[in-house]
Design a protein around this motif. Sequence first.
Motif, PDB file in Angstrom:
ATOM      1  N   LYS A 269     -29.672 111.584  20.565  1.00 27.81           N
ATOM      2  CA  LYS A 269     -30.233 110.323  20.074  1.00 27.81           C
ATOM      3  C   LYS A 269     -29.116 109.429  19.554  1.00 27.81           C
ATOM      4  O   LYS A 269     -28.607 109.606  18.444  1.00 27.81           O
ATOM      5  N   ASP A 270     -28.708 108.465  20.390  1.00 28.58           N
ATOM      6  CA  ASP A 270     -27.633 107.538  20.041  1.00 28.58           C
ATOM      7  C   ASP A 270     -28.025 106.165  20.569  1.00 28.58           C
ATOM      8  O   ASP A 270     -27.894 105.891  21.772  1.00 28.58           O
ATOM      9  N   ALA A 271     -28.500 105.293  19.682  1.00 29.10           N
ATOM     10  CA  ALA A 271     -29.003 103.981  20.098  1.00 29.10           C
ATOM     11  C   ALA A 271     -27.907 103.113  20.705  1.00 29.10           C
ATOM     12  O   ALA A 271     -28.156 102.362  21.656  1.00 29.10           O
ATOM     13  N   ALA A 272     -26.679 103.199  20.179  1.00 25.94           N
ATOM     14  CA  ALA A 272     -25.575 102.383  20.698  1.00 25.94           C
ATOM     15  C   ALA A 272     -25.268 102.743  22.146  1.00 25.94           C
ATOM     16  O   ALA A 272     -25.028 101.867  22.987  1.00 25.94           O
ATOM     17  N   LYS A 273     -25.271 104.042  22.463  1.00 24.79           N
ATOM     18  CA  LYS A 273     -25.031 104.465  23.849  1.00 24.79           C
ATOM     19  C   LYS A 273     -26.175 104.043  24.757  1.00 24.79           C
ATOM     20  O   LYS A 273     -25.961 103.695  25.926  1.00 24.79           O
ATOM     21  N   ALA A 274     -27.394 104.058  24.230  1.00 30.44           N
ATOM     22  CA  ALA A 274     -28.539 103.632  25.022  1.00 30.44           C
ATOM     23  C   ALA A 274     -28.429 102.156  25.391  1.00 30.44           C
ATOM     24  O   ALA A 274     -28.696 101.767  26.529  1.00 30.44           O
ATOM     25  N   VAL A 275     -28.014 101.324  24.439  1.00 36.45           N
ATOM     26  CA  VAL A 275     -27.824  99.895  24.705  1.00 36.45           C
ATOM     27  C   VAL A 275     -26.717  99.691  25.734  1.00 36.45           C
ATOM     28  O   VAL A 275     -26.859  98.898  26.679  1.00 36.45           O
ATOM     29  N   ALA A 276     -25.602 100.408  25.563  1.00 38.98           N
ATOM     30  CA  ALA A 276     -24.483 100.279  26.507  1.00 38.98           C
ATOM     31  C   ALA A 276     -24.898 100.706  27.907  1.00 38.98           C
ATOM     32  O   ALA A 276     -24.516 100.072  28.907  1.00 38.98           O
ATOM     33  N   ALA A 277     -25.690 101.781  28.011  1.00 33.12           N
ATOM     34  CA  ALA A 277     -26.145 102.250  29.325  1.00 33.12           C
ATOM     35  C   ALA A 277     -27.087 101.247  29.970  1.00 33.12           C
ATOM     36  O   ALA A 277     -27.008 100.982  31.185  1.00 33.12           O
ATOM     37  N   LEU A 278     -27.974 100.648  29.195  1.00 27.53           N
ATOM     38  CA  LEU A 278     -28.918  99.667  29.739  1.00 27.53           C
ATOM     39  C   LEU A 278     -28.192  98.427  30.241  1.00 27.53           C
ATOM     40  O   LEU A 278     -28.575  97.845  31.250  1.00 27.53           O
ATOM     41  N   LYS A 279     -27.141  98.023  29.550  1.00 24.94           N
ATOM     42  CA  LYS A 279     -26.373  96.855  29.984  1.00 24.94           C
ATOM     43  C   LYS A 279     -25.772  97.049  31.374  1.00 24.94           C
ATOM     44  O   LYS A 279     -25.605  96.091  32.134  1.00 24.94           O
ATOM     45  N   ARG A 280     -25.455  98.295  31.730  1.00 26.91           N
ATOM     46  CA  ARG A 280     -24.771  98.580  32.996  1.00 26.91           C
ATOM     47  C   ARG A 280     -25.727  98.892  34.148  1.00 26.91           C
ATOM     48  O   ARG A 280     -25.277  99.102  35.275  1.00 26.91           O
ATOM     49  N   VAL A 281     -27.013  98.913  33.890  1.00 26.18           N
ATOM     50  CA  VAL A 281     -27.962  99.197  34.966  1.00 26.18           C
ATOM     51  C   VAL A 281     -27.899  98.078  35.997  1.00 26.18           C
ATOM     52  O   VAL A 281     -27.986  96.896  35.643  1.00 26.18           O
ATOM     53  N   PRO A 282     -27.733  98.402  37.277  1.00 29.56           N
ATOM     54  CA  PRO A 282     -27.638  97.333  38.282  1.00 29.56           C
ATOM     55  C   PRO A 282     -28.966  96.621  38.493  1.00 29.56           C
ATOM     56  O   PRO A 282     -30.034  97.215  38.349  1.00 29.56           O
ATOM     57  N   VAL A 283     -28.880  95.338  38.802  1.00 29.79           N
ATOM     58  CA  VAL A 283     -30.063  94.570  39.191  1.00 29.79           C
ATOM     59  C   VAL A 283     -30.267  94.788  40.690  1.00 29.79           C
ATOM     60  O   VAL A 283     -29.399  94.472  41.497  1.00 29.79           O
ATOM     61  N   LEU A 284     -31.398  95.353  41.059  1.00 28.10           N
ATOM     62  CA  LEU A 284     -31.655  95.683  42.458  1.00 28.10           C
ATOM     63  C   LEU A 284     -31.884  94.416  43.275  1.00 28.10           C
ATOM     64  O   LEU A 284     -32.586  93.498  42.846  1.00 28.10           O
ATOM     65  N   GLU A 285     -31.282  94.383  44.465  1.00 27.53           N
ATOM     66  CA  GLU A 285     -31.466  93.221  45.332  1.00 27.53           C
ATOM     67  C   GLU A 285     -32.928  93.017  45.700  1.00 27.53           C
ATOM     68  O   GLU A 285     -33.405  91.891  45.815  1.00 27.53           O
ATOM     69  N   SER A 286     -33.643  94.115  45.890  1.00 28.73           N
ATOM     70  CA  SER A 286     -35.054  94.009  46.275  1.00 28.73           C
ATOM     71  C   SER A 286     -35.931  93.531  45.126  1.00 28.73           C
ATOM     72  O   SER A 286     -37.074  93.122  45.341  1.00 28.73           O
ATOM     73  N   ALA A 287     -35.401  93.575  43.890  1.00 28.76           N
ATOM     74  CA  ALA A 287     -36.184  93.161  42.726  1.00 28.76           C
ATOM     75  C   ALA A 287     -35.927  91.714  42.326  1.00 28.76           C
ATOM     76  O   ALA A 287     -36.699  91.145  41.556  1.00 28.76           O
ATOM     77  N   VAL A 288     -34.846  91.130  42.830  1.00 29.31           N
ATOM     78  CA  VAL A 288     -34.475  89.776  42.418  1.00 29.31           C
ATOM     79  C   VAL A 288     -35.507  88.770  42.909  1.00 29.31           C
ATOM     80  O   VAL A 288     -35.857  88.730  44.098  1.00 29.31           O
ATOM     81  N   ARG A 289     -35.982  87.952  41.985  1.00 27.48           N
ATOM     82  CA  ARG A 289     -36.908  86.859  42.309  1.00 27.48           C
ATOM     83  C   ARG A 289     -36.383  85.597  41.649  1.00 27.48           C
ATOM     84  O   ARG A 289     -35.891  85.622  40.528  1.00 27.48           O
ATOM     85  N   MET A 290     -36.505  84.464  42.356  1.00 31.94           N
ATOM     86  CA  MET A 290     -36.016  83.193  41.822  1.00 31.94           C
ATOM     87  C   MET A 290     -37.086  82.114  41.970  1.00 31.94           C
ATOM     88  O   MET A 290     -36.978  81.226  42.813  1.00 31.94           O
TER      89      MET A 290
END
Length: 302
Positions: A269-290
Amino acid sequence: MIAQFLSQKETVGIVMGLFFGIAARVYLLRTDYRQYPTYPHGKIIHMSLGVIAAALGAVAVPALFDKNYTAVTFLTVAAQQFRDVRNMERQSLTQVDQMELVRRGASYIEGIAMVFEGRNYLVIFTSMMASLFSLLFAWYWGAAAGLAALFISVFFMTGKNMNQIVDIQTTDVRLEGPNLYVGNIYIMNVGLESDRELIAKQAIGLLAVPKGPDARVTIANLGQRQAILHDLSTVLGVYRDSGEPALMPMAKLDLNSGTLGILVLPQIKDAAKAVAALKRVPVLESAVRMPTESAAGPHKEA
């Protein structure tokens, strides 16, 4: 001997193209926290394909200079082979995904398969540029073009991550009877007292606040949400075993604001690592909507 070698422009072009093409594939092929491709057999497969792609790009330019236009047909055959690579990766990852405690999901798998096909085309592009400039000018111009193409390949390799489209913050995880909330976002009903105690002890709550209307629609995509949960579980571990649905990480939307509430139960349980990991999650091309790019989208004048 070196002068004699440099005087043979076609040979120099092929060697330069092959060198920079292989260099591009080596750089683009990296095993990261997602453990894909696996080491060493997965790397051997993709490196072999990379050498083939580099050779095709390096040889195609001298062949065209010699007016051997049938060389173009080899590139079309290569394109078909690389499409087969994409299908192979899709099928392999789909099978492996059945054994994951927190699955990647179809959208993430399709994105990975697409990347492995696309990177072979970047290798062909890099080797062709190095070969072309070596033939037209001199070997050092070929080296410069190869380096430039390598930087272009790296640029196209990198996509957006979550940090670019959302603001990320930690929040409290609370239980109101059997009802579980992350911040003010309702997540699920937890029936067993033992599960509620474990969640209260181990859970981390995160909020992903979209930076704009496009981001709001993107994080609403179920494939993007599953990718977030998988990556967080891969980096932080997951505090569950099979057959425990109440301990599954989850992500739910606040329909009013578009904020995504994320519940994770990591091994550590480390909230700082969880935030850092979420920041690095890639945005999927199939999910991008504009939607803002649409003529009927928000902020468009009638």
